[in-house]
Design a protein around this motif. Structure first.
Motif, PDB file in Angstrom:
ATOM      1  N   LEU A 185       0.812  -1.152  -0.088  1.00  0.00           N
ATOM      2  CA  LEU A 185       0.034  -0.053   0.009  1.00  0.00           C
ATOM      3  C   LEU A 185       0.874   1.343  -0.012  1.00  0.00           C
ATOM      4  CD1 LEU A 185      -2.724  -1.135   2.598  1.00  0.00           C
ATOM      5  CD2 LEU A 185      -2.850  -0.609   0.018  1.00  0.00           C
ATOM      6  N   ALA A 186       2.003   1.223   0.844  1.00  0.00           N
ATOM      7  CA  ALA A 186       2.736   2.460   0.910  1.00  0.00           C
ATOM      8  C   ALA A 186       3.558   2.616  -0.600  1.00  0.00           C
ATOM      9  CB  ALA A 186       4.102   2.242   1.836  1.00  0.00           C
ATOM     10  N   LEU A 187       3.806   1.744  -1.192  1.00  0.00           N
ATOM     11  CA  LEU A 187       4.427   1.860  -2.569  1.00  0.00           C
ATOM     12  C   LEU A 187       3.500   2.465  -3.597  1.00  0.00           C
ATOM     13  CD1 LEU A 187       6.593  -1.362  -2.764  1.00  0.00           C
ATOM     14  CD2 LEU A 187       7.406   0.831  -2.672  1.00  0.00           C
ATOM     15  N   ALA A 188       2.085   1.633  -3.433  1.00  0.00           N
ATOM     16  CA  ALA A 188       1.301   2.037  -4.386  1.00  0.00           C
ATOM     17  C   ALA A 188       0.966   3.650  -4.334  1.00  0.00           C
ATOM     18  CB  ALA A 188       0.181   1.129  -4.050  1.00  0.00           C
ATOM     19  N   PHE A 189       0.728   3.975  -3.132  1.00  0.00           N
ATOM     20  CA  PHE A 189       0.111   5.407  -2.916  1.00  0.00           C
ATOM     21  C   PHE A 189       1.489   6.347  -2.959  1.00  0.00           C
ATOM     22  CE2 PHE A 189      -3.419   3.046  -1.443  1.00  0.00           C
ATOM     23  CZ  PHE A 189      -4.418   3.722  -2.071  1.00  0.00           C
ATOM     24  N   TYR A 190       2.601   5.982  -2.996  1.00  0.00           N
ATOM     25  CA  TYR A 190       3.802   6.726  -3.073  1.00  0.00           C
ATOM     26  C   TYR A 190       3.750   7.512  -4.604  1.00  0.00           C
ATOM     27  CZ  TYR A 190       8.661   8.572  -2.476  1.00  0.00           C
ATOM     28  OH  TYR A 190       9.586   9.401  -2.471  1.00  0.00           O
ATOM     29  N   GLY A 191       3.897   9.034  -4.320  1.00  0.00           N
ATOM     30  CA  GLY A 191       3.810   9.798  -5.302  1.00  0.00           C
ATOM     31  C   GLY A 191       2.591  10.120  -5.738  1.00  0.00           C
ATOM     32  N   GLY A 192       2.516  10.678  -7.173  1.00  0.00           N
ATOM     33  CA  GLY A 192       1.059  11.043  -7.531  1.00  0.00           C
ATOM     34  C   GLY A 192       0.262   9.999  -8.189  1.00  0.00           C
ATOM     35  N   VAL A 194      -1.294   5.961  -8.363  1.00  0.00           N
ATOM     36  CA  VAL A 194      -1.771   5.092  -7.558  1.00  0.00           C
ATOM     37  C   VAL A 194      -1.463   3.851  -8.413  1.00  0.00           C
ATOM     38  CG1 VAL A 194      -3.146   3.951  -5.918  1.00  0.00           C
ATOM     39  CG2 VAL A 194      -3.160   6.434  -6.062  1.00  0.00           C
ATOM     40  N   THR A 195      -0.647   2.796  -8.200  1.00  0.00           N
ATOM     41  CA  THR A 195      -0.785   1.516  -8.932  1.00  0.00           C
ATOM     42  C   THR A 195      -0.046   0.310  -8.008  1.00  0.00           C
ATOM     43  OG1 THR A 195       0.283   0.788 -10.969  1.00  0.00           O
ATOM     44  CG2 THR A 195       1.831   2.383  -9.776  1.00  0.00           C
ATOM     45  N   PHE A 196      -0.477  -0.699  -8.525  1.00  0.00           N
ATOM     46  CA  PHE A 196      -0.042  -1.833  -7.699  1.00  0.00           C
ATOM     47  C   PHE A 196       0.793  -2.803  -8.726  1.00  0.00           C
ATOM     48  CE2 PHE A 196      -3.588  -0.931  -5.125  1.00  0.00           C
ATOM     49  CZ  PHE A 196      -3.135  -1.084  -3.796  1.00  0.00           C
ATOM     50  N   ASP A 197       1.048  -2.285  -9.987  1.00  0.00           N
ATOM     51  CA  ASP A 197       1.964  -2.887 -10.970  1.00  0.00           C
ATOM     52  C   ASP A 197       3.566  -2.890 -10.568  1.00  0.00           C
ATOM     53  OD1 ASP A 197       2.034  -4.137 -13.879  1.00  0.00           O
ATOM     54  OD2 ASP A 197       3.619  -2.582 -13.789  1.00  0.00           O
ATOM     55  N   MET A 198       3.955  -4.111 -10.419  1.00  0.00           N
ATOM     56  CA  MET A 198       5.433  -4.275 -10.009  1.00  0.00           C
ATOM     57  C   MET A 198       6.163  -3.486 -10.878  1.00  0.00           C
ATOM     58  SD  MET A 198       5.521  -8.326  -8.800  1.00  0.00           S
ATOM     59  CE  MET A 198       4.537  -8.988  -7.134  1.00  0.00           C
ATOM     60  N   HIS A 199       6.150  -3.448 -12.206  1.00  0.00           N
ATOM     61  CA  HIS A 199       7.017  -3.102 -13.160  1.00  0.00           C
ATOM     62  C   HIS A 199       7.051  -1.477 -12.781  1.00  0.00           C
ATOM     63  CE1 HIS A 199       9.426  -2.311 -16.489  1.00  0.00           C
ATOM     64  NE2 HIS A 199       8.592  -1.450 -17.078  1.00  0.00           N
ATOM     65  N   ALA A 200       5.701  -0.745 -12.631  1.00  0.00           N
ATOM     66  CA  ALA A 200       5.574   0.748 -12.391  1.00  0.00           C
ATOM     67  C   ALA A 200       6.132   0.952 -11.312  1.00  0.00           C
ATOM     68  CB  ALA A 200       4.047   0.953 -12.450  1.00  0.00           C
ATOM     69  N   LEU A 201       5.915   0.112 -10.165  1.00  0.00           N
ATOM     70  CA  LEU A 201       6.425   0.347  -8.719  1.00  0.00           C
ATOM     71  C   LEU A 201       7.823   0.565  -8.768  1.00  0.00           C
ATOM     72  CD1 LEU A 201       4.095  -1.813  -6.567  1.00  0.00           C
ATOM     73  CD2 LEU A 201       4.063   0.668  -7.037  1.00  0.00           C
ATOM     74  N   GLY A 202       8.602  -0.233  -9.503  1.00  0.00           N
ATOM     75  CA  GLY A 202      10.013  -0.560  -9.575  1.00  0.00           C
ATOM     76  C   GLY A 202      10.792   0.554 -10.189  1.00  0.00           C
ATOM     77  N   LEU A 203       9.833   1.516 -11.214  1.00  0.00           N
ATOM     78  CA  LEU A 203      10.353   2.680 -11.874  1.00  0.00           C
ATOM     79  C   LEU A 203      10.285   3.917 -10.915  1.00  0.00           C
ATOM     80  CD1 LEU A 203       9.043   1.850 -15.373  1.00  0.00           C
ATOM     81  CD2 LEU A 203      11.322   1.754 -14.418  1.00  0.00           C
ATOM     82  N   LYS A 204       9.516   3.922  -9.764  1.00  0.00           N
ATOM     83  CA  LYS A 204       9.129   5.214  -8.970  1.00  0.00           C
ATOM     84  C   LYS A 204      10.597   5.630  -8.423  1.00  0.00           C
ATOM     85  CE  LYS A 204       4.374   4.673  -7.908  1.00  0.00           C
ATOM     86  NZ  LYS A 204       3.272   4.871  -6.790  1.00  0.00           N
ATOM     87  N   ASN A 205      10.665   6.798  -8.167  1.00  0.00           N
ATOM     88  CA  ASN A 205      11.738   7.415  -7.764  1.00  0.00           C
ATOM     89  C   ASN A 205      11.286   7.675  -6.249  1.00  0.00           C
ATOM     90  OD1 ASN A 205      14.279   8.719  -7.498  1.00  0.00           O
ATOM     91  ND2 ASN A 205      13.552  10.756  -7.956  1.00  0.00           N
TER      92      ASN A 205
END
Length: 533
Positions: A185-192, A194-205
């Motif tokens: 949940l923390a990863l998904a809501f981090y930044g602007g 909201v996503t639970f996709d692992m690939h997208a989460l790995g690209l967040k800064n």
């Protein structure tokens, strides 16, 4: 990402689960129909895995393959998203292989066979889902779904302390799973976005502090499943009360879920935090190797002895993951697959021995090799594989981890020397406790009371077939490791490069190096040709 031409992974995940739902309505009095039905389903699903691997999987690609994506809750960007790459494909194949053999190992089950095989098939689909799903929330759901069958298999078909072992298992693993949900949940809501996709989460800064907190949360959850000391105490109790098929699933697949998730989330998604915490993983890996080996040496219960041996061997996975070398990371993945095969074989033989002797206490056995020469031979060969005899898969995996860590430029030389020496002590302890175990069970004078009271029948064809199936890949990988490593080499090389880019000392060393002069194609070919040859 390479999309599949056919929904292979969705079919592979859902087939055993849907087939399990039909078990209650199958007419069956003595359990024969149910077990044949379950075995056919398991074999068909395994053949689907092999077909998908053969037709669709590209060894040279490090990207996610066999991708399928179906929208579930668009408002949260929640999708049924599955795929396989070099990290997940070997473990998906391992899951199909071990579970199919576990179904065959369940042939003697006569108490509530419909429920037993229902749980096995449900667990089959859930475990493959853990390795295949690419959505964090769906991953959490699959992780939780897998816990329920194990709890019931332990609490209904276990030994005298089965309720205690099952309760301890569910408290440890479900408690650890809460950290997965919080971190997801923390990863998904981090930044602007909201996503639970692992690939997208790995690209967040992410900020470094945030990465470390999430890394620790994931670490607690996966350290329970791997298991890492001191989160390990549920495993000896669970193994001590489980039946042979459940042993095979625990040792062959469940522990690998922790190692897989550790690489997929902690290392791949949070490389900055991994670069900071990796030395701690190295120390914990050595503690696992030595402490569990010493504890195994002191155990008088056969199941608990092998259980602590499993904990010891998983320490090499931690060291390989934290080595920051291609060879070390490759060794970690190879160790997971190798131990899955070896652990399943040893625990199956422990169950077969217990079925005949009705005791797990080593001092109550003795000289049974004379009555059970086939079981003695199989037990000896599998024990040799566990102690990393050259020519077996365990030797190759542990050697790769050792050399990978010893040649790593991410750590100071004194630290590497101390770690290698301590890990070597654990390696030396392994043949000591395994060979002493074989001596107590099979050599020496016969236990006359045991021989007179129990009918010691040697291995039957079904048991020989199961062990033969496990020994073929153990020996095959031992003599030709590329049989397995070619599946994931492209992925581990890419992942290691990403991790090395996050290590401050390696970044500083690269900055000090003079720029490399550009070579024309003719000069480049002249320099690389000897290496390629």
């Amino acid at each position: 990402m390479l999309t599949a031409s056919f929904p292979w992974l969705t079919t592979i995940i859902l087939l055993p689960i849907v087939a399990a739902l039909a078990l209650p309505i199958i007419p069956d009095k003595d359990g024969k129909t149910v077990r044949w039905y379950s075995l056919i389903v398991a074999v068909v699903d395994f053949l689907l895995i092999i077909t998908a691997f053969y037709k669709e999987y590209d060894f040279s690609s490090s990207e996610m393959q066999l991708m399928e994506r179906y929208s579930w809750v668009p408002q949260l960007d929640l999708n049924w998203s599955v795929g396989a790459d070099g990290l997940s494909m070997p473990l998906i194949i391992l899951t199909g292989f071990i579970t199919t053999l576990a179904v065959l190992a369940s042939w003697p089950v006569t108490f509530k066979p419909k429920l037993f095989f229902f749980l096995l098939l449900s667990m089959y689909g859930a475990q493959i889902a853990v390795f295949a799903v690419q959505d964090m929330l769906v991953f959490f759901l699959a992780w939780e779904l897998e816990l329920i069958p194990v709890y019931l298999l332990l609490s209904i078909w276990g030994g005298k302390k089965r309720l205690y072992a099952a309760t301890k298992f569910i408290l440890y693993t479900a408690g650890g799973s809460l950290f997965i949900l919080v971190a997801a949940l923390a990863l998904a809501f981090y930044g602007g976005d909201v996503t639970f996709d692992m690939h997208a989460l790995g690209l967040k800064n992410y900020t470094q502090t945030f990465q470390i907190w999430i890394y620790v949360a994931f670490f607690i959850a996966y350290a329970v499943k791997l298991p890492v000391i001191p989160f390990h105490t549920w495993l000896p109790d669970a193994h001590g009360e489980a039946t042979a098929p459940v042993h095979m699933l625990l040792a062959g697949i469940l522990l690998k879920m922790g190692g897989y998730a550790f690489i997929r989330m902690n290392a791949e998604m949070l490389p900055g935090a991994h670069a900071q915490i990796a030395p701690i993983l190295i120390v914990l890996g050595v503690v696992n190797i030595i402490y569990a080996a010493l504890t195994s040496f002191a155990q008088r219960n056969l199941k608990r002895k092998i259980a602590y041996s499993s904990i010891s061997h998983m320490g090499f996975v931690l060291i390989g993951i934290a080595s920051f070398t291609d060879l070390g990371m490759s060794g970690a993945v190879l160790q997971m697959v190798s131990h899955g095969l070896i652990g399943a074989s040893l625990f199956f033989l422990v169950g077969a021995t217990y079925d005949r002797t009705h005791t797990l206490i080593l001092s109550e056995m003795g000289g049974v090799a004379q009555k059970m020469p086939k079981i003695f031979s199989m037990f000896t060969v599998c024990s040799m594989a566990s102690l990393a005899l050259p020519g077996m898969s365990g030797f190759v995996a542990e050697l790769m981890v050792f050399v990978g860590f010893a040649t790593s430029d991410a750590y100071a030389t004194p630290f590497k020397v101390v770690i290698v020496i301590l890990a070597a002590i654990g390696v030396i302890l392994t043949p000591v406790y395994l060979l002493s175990m074989l001596r107590e069970i099979f050599y020496g004078p016969e236990n006359q009371e045991l021989v007179e009271e129990q009918q010691l029948i040697d291995a039957e064809p079904r048991e020989i077939f199961i062990i033969a199936c496990l020994l073929v890949p153990i020996i095959g990988i031992g003599f030709y490791p590329k049989l397995l490593t070619q599946i994931y080499d492209a992925k581990t090389v890419q992942l290691t490069a990403r991790l090395r880019d996050a290590v401050p000392t390696l970044i500083a060393n690269r900055a000090k190096q003079p720029p490399v002069a550009m070579l024309n194609p003719v000069e480049m070919e002249a320099q690389t040709a000897p290496i390629l040859r």
